[in-house]
Scaffold this active site. Structure first.
Site, PDB file in Angstrom:
ATOM      1  N   ARG A  19      37.136  35.076  -0.046  1.00  0.00           N
ATOM      2  CA  ARG A  19      36.674  34.744   1.304  1.00  0.00           C
ATOM      3  C   ARG A  19      35.576  35.718   1.721  1.00  0.00           C
ATOM      4  O   ARG A  19      35.765  36.930   1.667  1.00  0.00           O
ATOM      5  CB  ARG A  19      37.837  34.828   2.293  1.00  0.00           C
ATOM      6  CG  ARG A  19      38.909  33.782   2.075  1.00  0.00           C
ATOM      7  CD  ARG A  19      39.944  33.859   3.180  1.00  0.00           C
ATOM      8  NE  ARG A  19      40.934  32.803   3.095  1.00  0.00           N
ATOM      9  CZ  ARG A  19      41.852  32.543   4.024  1.00  0.00           C
ATOM     10  NH1 ARG A  19      41.886  33.291   5.133  1.00  0.00           N
ATOM     11  NH2 ARG A  19      42.716  31.574   3.867  1.00  0.00           N
ATOM     12  N   ASP A  73      32.832  37.200   4.627  1.00  0.00           N
ATOM     13  CA  ASP A  73      32.749  37.400   6.075  1.00  0.00           C
ATOM     14  C   ASP A  73      31.548  36.665   6.657  1.00  0.00           C
ATOM     15  O   ASP A  73      30.667  36.198   5.935  1.00  0.00           O
ATOM     16  CB  ASP A  73      32.617  38.892   6.402  1.00  0.00           C
ATOM     17  CG  ASP A  73      33.837  39.695   5.988  1.00  0.00           C
ATOM     18  OD1 ASP A  73      34.931  39.111   5.919  1.00  0.00           O
ATOM     19  OD2 ASP A  73      33.684  40.906   5.743  1.00  0.00           O
ATOM     20  N   TYR A 102      29.226  41.341  -6.786  1.00  0.00           N
ATOM     21  CA  TYR A 102      28.363  41.220  -5.614  1.00  0.00           C
ATOM     22  C   TYR A 102      27.068  41.995  -5.838  1.00  0.00           C
ATOM     23  O   TYR A 102      27.029  42.965  -6.611  1.00  0.00           O
ATOM     24  CB  TYR A 102      29.041  41.823  -4.376  1.00  0.00           C
ATOM     25  CG  TYR A 102      30.139  41.003  -3.753  1.00  0.00           C
ATOM     26  CD1 TYR A 102      29.884  40.165  -2.672  1.00  0.00           C
ATOM     27  CD2 TYR A 102      31.451  41.084  -4.225  1.00  0.00           C
ATOM     28  CE1 TYR A 102      30.901  39.427  -2.075  1.00  0.00           C
ATOM     29  CE2 TYR A 102      32.473  40.351  -3.636  1.00  0.00           C
ATOM     30  CZ  TYR A 102      32.188  39.527  -2.562  1.00  0.00           C
ATOM     31  OH  TYR A 102      33.191  38.791  -1.978  1.00  0.00           O
ATOM     32  N   ARG A 113      31.114  46.316   1.834  1.00  0.00           N
ATOM     33  CA  ARG A 113      30.188  46.823   2.846  1.00  0.00           C
ATOM     34  C   ARG A 113      30.482  48.281   3.205  1.00  0.00           C
ATOM     35  O   ARG A 113      29.563  49.062   3.480  1.00  0.00           O
ATOM     36  CB  ARG A 113      30.247  45.946   4.089  1.00  0.00           C
ATOM     37  CG  ARG A 113      29.688  44.540   3.852  1.00  0.00           C
ATOM     38  CD  ARG A 113      30.080  43.580   4.954  1.00  0.00           C
ATOM     39  NE  ARG A 113      29.591  44.036   6.250  1.00  0.00           N
ATOM     40  CZ  ARG A 113      30.033  43.560   7.411  1.00  0.00           C
ATOM     41  NH1 ARG A 113      30.989  42.630   7.425  1.00  0.00           N
ATOM     42  NH2 ARG A 113      29.542  44.008   8.536  1.00  0.00           N
TER      43      ARG A 113
END
Length: 272
Positions: free
Chosen positions: A50, A52, A118, A206
């Site tokens: 999932r 953000d 990522y 992040r």
């Protein structure tokens, strides 16, 4: 049958992946609604990771169980791959389904995954990001030293409890294995991080990126991130890098013969 969907999206105008009861625009709801319309039956997606609000994807993976009878339309001819063309006509331009194919019934987009990868793009240019890359390039307000950024990143690789970098989620473990975390200069004043782990907890990427950039600008020493790995709760001193710089690029899976074993391992409660 169970089908795998390979998905890409620009997360700028989405309130994240997960469908929300408030009815706001999400990636999951957008794709599920289109699939349900085409197949004439409610469809629910299970996703690899999932994302953000504001986070993008070029390599997202999901699965769904659909009745074979729903594919027996003249335009589909029983072939799930034909859903790609049908969905392209229904979905908005900021989300695409590039592949749909039947998979082993044991395939699980979430629990069978071996790793997620990522990239994070960030510019330190005082003018900000190049306008054509403004949606996928974050802005960091101070110049950073690449060597210091990489020094911090290297200390974050391995099997650790990343609680200091994760937004708390009840009953969820924060133990993860980061397999790779590398930074490079993508272009003038633009840095790109590539990070791969078996899984990530909420806000983890992040926070890791922001911790490295904090070290890179000289506000902290690299040993700071090592100390954070010993903590067992979210540390408010760790900032969050802006969502727009983050893109899910790849999800890797084992051979189908190992699906059951991998799912059992993922579901097991992890310890150090």
């Amino acid at each position: 049958m169970r089908v795998r969907l390979d998905i890409a999206y620009d997360g700028t105008e989405f309130h994240g992946w997960a469908r929300q009861t408030s009815g706001v625009r999400t990636v999951q709801a957008t794709i599920e609604d289109a699939l349900s319309l085409v197949l004439r039956t409610p469809i629910t997606l299970t996703v690899a990771g999932r994302t953000d609000a504001g986070v993008h994807a070029t390599g997202q993976v999901a699965h769904a169980d659909i009745p074979r009878a729903s594919l027996e339309q003249r335009s589909l001819g029983g072939d799930p791959t034909r859903l790609v063309r049908r969905l392209a006509k229904l979905l908005p331009e900021d989300v695409r389904v590039f592949g749909v194919r039947e998979v082993n019934p044991l395939f699980d987009a979430r629990f069978a995954a071996l790793s997620r990868s990522y990239t994070y793009k960030v510019t330190t240019n005082p003018a900000g990001a190049v306008p054509t890359r403004r949606t996928d390039t974050a802005v960091w307000p101070k110049p950073v030293d690449l060597a210091r950024v990489q020094e911090a990143a290297s200390q974050l690789v391995g099997l650790h409890d990343y609680a200091a970098f994760c937004k708390p989620k009840e009953h969820a473990t924060t133990i993860r294995q980061v397999q790779e975390f590398r930074w490079a200069e993508a272009s003038a004043s633009v840095l790109e991080a590539r990070i791969t782990a078996d899984a990530f907890c909420w806000n983890m990427v992040r926070a890791l990126v922001a911790a490295c950039l904090t070290v890179g600008e000289g506000r902290r020493e690299a040993e700071w991130v090592t100390r954070l790995l010993g903590e067992r709760a979210r540390n408010p001193e760790v900032p969050l890098a802006p969502a727009r710089g983050l893109t899910l690029t790849r999800v890797d899976y084992p051979h189908e013969s190992a699906f059951a074993e991998r799912i059992a391992t993922t579901r097991d409660r992890r310890t150090l």
